[in-house]
Design an enzyme around this catalytic site. Structure first.
Site, PDB file in Angstrom:
ATOM      1  CG  ASP A 105      36.196  34.497  35.809  1.00 33.50           C
ATOM      2  OD1 ASP A 105      36.927  35.513  35.722  1.00 33.50           O
ATOM      3  OD2 ASP A 105      35.568  34.046  34.827  1.00 33.50           O
ATOM      4  CG  ASP A 108      43.795  34.101  30.127  1.00 30.39           C
ATOM      5  OD1 ASP A 108      44.619  33.212  30.333  1.00 30.39           O
ATOM      6  OD2 ASP A 108      43.303  34.327  29.005  1.00 30.39           O
ATOM      7  NE  ARG A 171      28.593  31.887  32.257  1.00 25.98           N
ATOM      8  CZ  ARG A 171      29.655  32.664  32.024  1.00 25.98           C
ATOM      9  NH1 ARG A 171      30.666  32.661  32.862  1.00 25.98           N
ATOM     10  NH2 ARG A 171      29.706  33.426  30.962  1.00 25.98           N
TER      11      ARG A 171
HETATM   12  P1  IMP Z   1      41.768  38.361  30.855  1.00 22.25           P
HETATM   13  O1  IMP Z   1      42.441  37.816  29.634  1.00 22.25           O
HETATM   14  O2  IMP Z   1      42.669  38.269  32.088  1.00 22.25           O
HETATM   15  O3  IMP Z   1      41.242  39.728  30.630  1.00 22.25           O
HETATM   16  O4  IMP Z   1      40.537  37.396  31.166  1.00 22.25           O
HETATM   17  C1  IMP Z   1      39.315  37.631  30.528  1.00 22.25           C
HETATM   18  C2  IMP Z   1      38.284  36.610  30.827  1.00 22.25           C
HETATM   19  O5  IMP Z   1      38.560  35.475  30.020  1.00 22.25           O
HETATM   20  C3  IMP Z   1      38.139  36.026  32.225  1.00 22.25           C
HETATM   21  O6  IMP Z   1      37.414  36.826  33.137  1.00 22.25           O
HETATM   22  C4  IMP Z   1      37.369  34.759  31.892  1.00 22.25           C
HETATM   23  O7  IMP Z   1      35.981  35.048  31.805  1.00 22.25           O
HETATM   24  C5  IMP Z   1      37.909  34.385  30.545  1.00 22.25           C
HETATM   25  N1  IMP Z   1      38.856  33.250  30.651  1.00 22.25           N
HETATM   26  C6  IMP Z   1      40.193  33.272  30.643  1.00 22.25           C
HETATM   27  N2  IMP Z   1      40.710  32.030  30.736  1.00 22.25           N
HETATM   28  C7  IMP Z   1      39.639  31.201  30.811  1.00 22.25           C
HETATM   29  C8  IMP Z   1      39.495  29.766  30.938  1.00 22.25           C
HETATM   30  O8  IMP Z   1      40.467  28.982  31.014  1.00 22.25           O
HETATM   31  N3  IMP Z   1      38.217  29.307  30.963  1.00 22.25           N
HETATM   32  C9  IMP Z   1      37.128  30.108  30.907  1.00 22.25           C
HETATM   33  N4  IMP Z   1      37.215  31.435  30.804  1.00 22.25           N
HETATM   34  C10 IMP Z   1      38.462  31.968  30.759  1.00 22.25           C
HETATM   35 MG    MG Z   2      34.039  33.990  29.889  1.00 22.87          MG
END
Ligand code: IMP
Ligand code: MG
Length: 181
Positions: A105, A108, A171
């Protein structure tokens, strides 16, 4: 503006804009994967379910696709990932030496993506390994990881809809919206 109970959600990308962009990504992926043997698509639940469903219907390749799912999460507060990646469901068939495309998705901090790409490399030595993400928040990156296909690059906003949640809500929204906390 949608005022859904307690949260104000402002549309950033409409369902039509998303659909147009996903079609473009599908075309690009179709070109790159056109002649590869039985590509494997791995969707990361839950957030990628909308994106994956739309994306695969925009991919045409010589061979049929194999579609698998894992579930990963980085627990923490509702809007900040903790940095520790949990693997509630990580069952995959033997995909050694296959062409693997991970569908996520959002990237981040990059921790989830980095963890999973390294896991796949160690476990299966895929013939090729790429990642398609609906959203990229480059300004939030804590570890170095880059997606090969990106739907939209966004600023450091908290977004919901089209698979993305706030504490398991929203979602189902057909558009992508910024959520005001
Ligand atoms: P990571 O920090 O790249 O490991 O991202 C971890 C997870 O955080 C992603 O797969 C999303 O499920 C969630 N996430 C990060 N940013 C957002 C946002 O703006 N909205 C909703 N979920 C988010
Ligand atoms: Mg999430």
């Amino acid at each position: 503006m949608t005022n859904n109970q307690t949260h104000v959600i402002k549309e950033i990308y409409s369902a039509q804009t998303i659909s147009d962009r996903v079609a473009e990504l599908g075309k690009e992926i179709s070109k790159d994967y056109a002649n590869l043997e039985r590509p494997v698509i791995i969707g990361v639940m839950k957030g990628a379910f909308c994106f994956l469903a739309d994306l695969v219907r925009n991919i045409q390749t010589k061979d049929p696709l194999q579609i698998e799912f894992v579930r990963l999460s980085s627990y923490g507060s509702a809007t900040e990932s903790s940095g520790t990646v949990q693997t509630p469901y990580l069952e995959l068939p033997n995909i050694s030496n296959r062409h693997v495309l991970v569908v996520e998705d959002i990237v981040d901090s990059g921790r989830t993506a980095k963890f999973f790409l390294e896991y796949l490399k160690d476990q299966f030595q895929p013939a090729s390994l790429k990642m398609a993400v609906f959203l990229d928040k480059p300004s939030r990156r804590a570890v170095a990881v880059e997606a090969d296909y990106v739907g939209f690059k966004i600023e450091d906003l908290f977004v919901v809809g089209y698979g993305l949640d706030y504490a398991e809500n929203y979602r189902e929204l057909p558009f992508l919206g910024q959520m005001y906390l």
